[in-house]
Enzyme design. Structure first.
Site, PDB file in Angstrom:
ATOM      1  N   GLU A   1       0.833  -1.048   0.034  1.00  0.00           N
ATOM      2  CA  GLU A   1      -0.033   0.041   0.071  1.00  0.00           C
ATOM      3  C   GLU A   1       1.015   1.060   0.139  1.00  0.00           C
ATOM      4  OE1 GLU A   1      -3.351   2.233   3.248  1.00  0.00           O
ATOM      5  OE2 GLU A   1      -3.020  -0.001   3.032  1.00  0.00           O
TER       6      GLU A   1
ATOM      7  N   GLU B   1      -3.165  11.131   2.916  1.00  0.00           N
ATOM      8  CA  GLU B   1      -4.253  10.987   4.083  1.00  0.00           C
ATOM      9  C   GLU B   1      -4.440  12.303   4.705  1.00  0.00           C
ATOM     10  OE1 GLU B   1      -4.995   6.687   5.542  1.00  0.00           O
ATOM     11  OE2 GLU B   1      -2.747   7.297   6.002  1.00  0.00           O
TER      12      GLU B   1
END
Length: 233
Positions: free
Chosen positions: A120, A125
Protein backbone atom coordinates in the site's frame (compact mmCIF):
# COMPACT_ATOMS: atom_id res chain seq x y z
CA UNK A 1 0.67 9.46 -20.12
CA UNK A 2 -0.78 6.00 -19.44
CA UNK A 3 -3.98 7.09 -17.70
CA UNK A 4 -5.71 10.45 -17.90
CA UNK A 5 -9.02 10.85 -16.16
CA UNK A 6 -10.84 14.15 -15.96
CA UNK A 7 -14.55 14.56 -15.50
CA UNK A 8 -15.87 16.60 -18.44
CA UNK A 9 -19.31 15.01 -18.65
CA UNK A 10 -22.10 13.79 -16.43
CA UNK A 11 -20.80 10.19 -16.50
CA UNK A 12 -17.97 8.73 -14.45
CA UNK A 13 -15.07 7.62 -16.66
CA UNK A 14 -14.86 3.87 -17.42
CA UNK A 15 -11.41 3.98 -15.80
CA UNK A 16 -13.21 3.79 -12.46
CA UNK A 17 -15.03 1.03 -10.60
CA UNK A 18 -17.32 1.43 -7.61
CA UNK A 19 -16.13 -1.10 -5.04
CA UNK A 20 -18.83 -2.86 -3.02
CA UNK A 21 -18.39 -5.71 -0.61
CA UNK A 22 -14.63 -5.74 0.06
CA UNK A 23 -13.97 -4.73 3.69
CA UNK A 24 -10.58 -3.10 3.04
CA UNK A 25 -11.98 -1.03 0.22
CA UNK A 26 -15.68 -0.51 0.35
CA UNK A 27 -19.05 -1.62 1.54
CA UNK A 28 -22.33 -1.27 -0.30
CA UNK A 29 -24.82 0.01 2.24
CA UNK A 30 -23.00 -2.03 4.90
CA UNK A 31 -21.86 -0.79 8.29
CA UNK A 32 -18.11 -1.30 8.55
CA UNK A 33 -15.84 -1.20 11.57
CA UNK A 34 -12.10 -0.64 11.39
CA UNK A 35 -10.17 1.19 8.73
CA UNK A 36 -13.09 3.39 7.65
CA UNK A 37 -15.08 3.49 10.93
CA UNK A 38 -18.86 2.95 10.94
CA UNK A 39 -20.13 4.24 7.64
CA UNK A 40 -20.92 2.85 4.22
CA UNK A 41 -19.42 3.35 0.81
CA UNK A 42 -22.30 3.44 -1.66
CA UNK A 43 -22.73 2.55 -5.31
CA UNK A 44 -24.15 5.01 -7.82
CA UNK A 45 -27.91 5.10 -7.71
CA UNK A 46 -30.65 6.68 -5.73
CA UNK A 47 -28.31 7.81 -2.96
CA UNK A 48 -25.15 8.15 -5.03
CA UNK A 49 -22.31 10.07 -3.35
CA UNK A 50 -20.85 10.92 -6.78
CA UNK A 51 -21.74 13.89 -8.93
CA UNK A 52 -20.10 15.64 -11.87
CA UNK A 53 -20.10 19.44 -11.50
CA UNK A 54 -18.32 21.89 -13.82
CA UNK A 55 -15.95 19.21 -15.10
CA UNK A 56 -14.99 17.92 -11.65
CA UNK A 57 -16.03 14.90 -9.60
CA UNK A 58 -17.71 15.61 -6.28
CA UNK A 59 -17.65 12.88 -3.62
CA UNK A 60 -20.12 13.57 -0.85
CA UNK A 61 -20.13 12.29 2.73
CA UNK A 62 -23.45 12.69 4.51
CA UNK A 63 -25.83 10.97 6.88
CA UNK A 64 -28.48 8.87 5.20
CA UNK A 65 -32.16 8.88 6.30
CA UNK A 66 -31.33 6.21 8.89
CA UNK A 67 -28.68 8.46 10.44
CA UNK A 68 -25.67 6.46 9.21
CA UNK A 69 -22.82 8.11 7.37
CA UNK A 70 -22.46 7.29 3.67
CA UNK A 71 -19.71 8.27 1.25
CA UNK A 72 -17.91 6.98 -1.84
CA UNK A 73 -14.78 5.20 -3.04
CA UNK A 74 -13.49 4.74 -6.59
CA UNK A 75 -10.94 2.14 -7.67
CA UNK A 76 -9.23 1.72 -11.02
CA UNK A 77 -9.78 -2.07 -11.02
CA UNK A 78 -12.83 -4.17 -10.29
CA UNK A 79 -12.91 -6.93 -7.62
CA UNK A 80 -11.52 -9.40 -10.18
CA UNK A 81 -8.51 -7.18 -10.90
CA UNK A 82 -9.71 -5.99 -14.30
CA UNK A 83 -8.96 -2.37 -15.10
CA UNK A 84 -6.02 0.01 -14.87
CA UNK A 85 -2.87 -0.80 -12.94
CA UNK A 86 0.76 0.03 -13.58
CA UNK A 87 4.16 -1.07 -12.34
CA UNK A 88 6.29 2.01 -11.65
CA UNK A 89 5.51 5.52 -12.85
CA UNK A 90 4.14 8.83 -11.57
CA UNK A 91 0.58 8.93 -10.16
CA UNK A 92 -1.20 12.21 -9.47
CA UNK A 93 -4.49 13.60 -8.20
CA UNK A 94 -5.59 17.22 -8.33
CA UNK A 95 -8.28 17.92 -5.77
CA UNK A 96 -9.90 20.17 -3.20
CA UNK A 97 -10.15 18.55 0.23
CA UNK A 98 -13.04 18.88 2.67
CA UNK A 99 -12.30 20.74 5.88
CA UNK A 100 -13.61 20.17 9.38
CA UNK A 101 -13.27 17.59 12.13
CA UNK A 102 -13.76 13.96 11.22
CA UNK A 103 -13.15 14.09 7.46
CA UNK A 104 -10.59 11.66 6.03
CA UNK A 105 -10.06 11.94 2.24
CA UNK A 106 -7.38 9.80 0.64
CA UNK A 107 -5.58 9.05 -2.62
CA UNK A 108 -3.73 5.74 -2.50
CA UNK A 109 -2.30 2.77 -4.40
CA UNK A 110 -2.55 -0.97 -3.77
CA UNK A 111 -0.53 -3.80 -5.33
CA UNK A 112 -2.60 -6.23 -7.40
CA UNK A 113 -0.94 -9.36 -6.00
CA UNK A 114 -2.20 -9.76 -2.44
CA UNK A 115 -1.50 -13.49 -2.11
CA UNK A 116 1.30 -13.07 0.48
CA UNK A 117 1.10 -9.40 1.45
CA UNK A 118 -0.76 -6.20 0.66
CA UNK A 119 1.48 -3.44 -0.64
CA UNK A 120 0.00 0.00 0.00
CA UNK A 121 1.13 3.55 -0.79
CA UNK A 122 -0.92 6.33 0.80
CA UNK A 123 -0.08 9.36 -1.33
CA UNK A 124 -2.28 11.52 0.87
CA UNK A 125 -4.33 10.91 3.97
CA UNK A 126 -5.81 14.17 5.25
CA UNK A 127 -7.32 14.22 8.72
CA UNK A 128 -9.62 17.16 9.34
CA UNK A 129 -8.71 16.98 13.03
CA UNK A 130 -5.11 17.87 12.04
CA UNK A 131 -5.61 20.57 9.41
CA UNK A 132 -2.02 21.89 9.19
CA UNK A 133 -0.90 19.11 6.83
CA UNK A 134 -1.40 15.56 5.61
CA UNK A 135 0.27 12.18 5.93
CA UNK A 136 2.07 10.08 3.32
CA UNK A 137 2.62 6.46 4.32
CA UNK A 138 4.08 3.30 2.79
CA UNK A 139 2.83 -0.03 4.15
CA UNK A 140 3.37 -3.72 3.61
CA UNK A 141 0.74 -5.81 5.40
CA UNK A 142 2.03 -9.40 5.55
CA UNK A 143 -0.36 -12.32 5.83
CA UNK A 144 1.56 -13.68 8.84
CA UNK A 145 0.85 -10.49 10.81
CA UNK A 146 4.09 -8.62 10.21
CA UNK A 147 3.73 -4.97 9.23
CA UNK A 148 6.24 -2.70 7.51
CA UNK A 149 5.50 1.04 7.61
CA UNK A 150 7.25 4.31 6.77
CA UNK A 151 5.51 7.61 7.57
CA UNK A 152 5.99 11.30 6.80
CA UNK A 153 3.97 14.28 7.96
CA UNK A 154 3.72 17.01 5.30
CA UNK A 155 2.95 20.31 7.08
CA UNK A 156 2.02 22.10 3.86
CA UNK A 157 -1.24 23.67 5.05
CA UNK A 158 0.36 26.06 7.48
CA UNK A 159 0.38 28.48 4.54
CA UNK A 160 -1.62 26.72 1.80
CA UNK A 161 -5.31 25.84 2.13
CA UNK A 162 -6.55 22.23 1.85
CA UNK A 163 -9.80 23.62 0.44
CA UNK A 164 -7.96 24.98 -2.62
CA UNK A 165 -6.97 22.85 -5.61
CA UNK A 166 -3.57 21.17 -5.20
CA UNK A 167 -1.80 18.25 -6.84
CA UNK A 168 -0.72 15.25 -4.80
CA UNK A 169 1.72 12.93 -6.52
CA UNK A 170 3.99 9.92 -6.08
CA UNK A 171 6.74 8.56 -8.31
CA UNK A 172 7.48 4.86 -7.90
CA UNK A 173 10.56 3.18 -9.38
CA UNK A 174 12.54 0.09 -8.48
CA UNK A 175 14.57 1.81 -5.78
CA UNK A 176 12.60 4.77 -4.44
CA UNK A 177 9.09 6.01 -3.73
CA UNK A 178 9.06 9.81 -4.00
CA UNK A 179 6.21 12.06 -2.90
CA UNK A 180 5.23 15.47 -4.32
CA UNK A 181 2.95 18.36 -3.37
CA UNK A 182 2.05 20.73 -6.20
CA UNK A 183 4.74 18.84 -8.14
CA UNK A 184 7.44 19.84 -5.66
CA UNK A 185 9.39 17.01 -4.04
CA UNK A 186 8.69 16.57 -0.31
CA UNK A 187 9.87 13.10 0.81
CA UNK A 188 11.18 9.73 -0.31
CA UNK A 189 11.52 6.23 1.09
CA UNK A 190 12.99 3.01 -0.28
CA UNK A 191 10.84 0.80 -2.50
CA UNK A 192 10.09 -2.55 -0.90
CA UNK A 193 10.04 -5.77 -2.95
CA UNK A 194 6.26 -6.00 -2.48
CA UNK A 195 5.80 -2.65 -4.24
CA UNK A 196 7.63 -3.83 -7.38
CA UNK A 197 4.42 -4.89 -9.09
CA UNK A 198 1.42 -3.30 -10.85
CA UNK A 199 -0.39 -0.87 -8.56
CA UNK A 200 -3.98 0.27 -8.90
CA UNK A 201 -5.48 3.60 -7.80
CA UNK A 202 -8.10 4.41 -5.18
CA UNK A 203 -9.76 7.73 -4.31
CA UNK A 204 -12.18 8.06 -1.43
CA UNK A 205 -13.72 10.26 1.22
CA UNK A 206 -13.94 8.48 4.57
CA UNK A 207 -14.56 9.51 8.19
CA UNK A 208 -12.45 8.91 11.27
CA UNK A 209 -13.64 7.49 14.55
CA UNK A 210 -12.97 9.86 17.42
CA UNK A 211 -14.39 12.38 19.83
CA UNK A 212 -14.96 14.97 17.09
CA UNK A 213 -17.02 12.74 14.80
CA UNK A 214 -20.30 14.31 15.86
CA UNK A 215 -18.93 17.69 14.73
CA UNK A 216 -18.16 16.48 11.19
CA UNK A 217 -19.76 18.86 8.65
CA UNK A 218 -22.82 17.19 7.12
CA UNK A 219 -22.52 17.07 4.19
CA UNK A 220 -18.78 17.22 3.41
CA UNK A 221 -17.33 17.25 -0.12
CA UNK A 222 -14.13 16.16 -1.84
CA UNK A 223 -13.74 17.70 -5.30
CA UNK A 224 -11.47 15.86 -7.77
CA UNK A 225 -10.33 17.67 -10.91
CA UNK A 226 -8.22 14.85 -12.37
CA UNK A 227 -6.34 11.65 -11.69
CA UNK A 228 -3.40 10.78 -13.95
CA UNK A 229 -0.68 8.19 -14.34
CA UNK A 230 2.54 8.46 -16.34
CA UNK A 231 5.02 5.78 -17.32
CA UNK A 232 8.68 6.28 -16.56
CA UNK A 233 9.81 5.51 -20.14
Amino acid sequence: MSMRCGFPSTRISPHWTFRPGVPVHAGSRTRLVGRFWRRAFANPGERSPFRIEDGTLRIEAKRDPEGDWQSGLLASVDPDGNGFSQQYGYFEMRAQLPEGPGVWPAFWLIGKDRSKATAEIDVIEFYGDKPDGYSSVVHVWHRDGRHYSRFHRNAVFVEASPGAFHTYGVKVDRNWIRFYFDREFIWKTETQPEHRQPLYILVNLALVDGPTRDATPDPSYMIVDHVRAYRLD
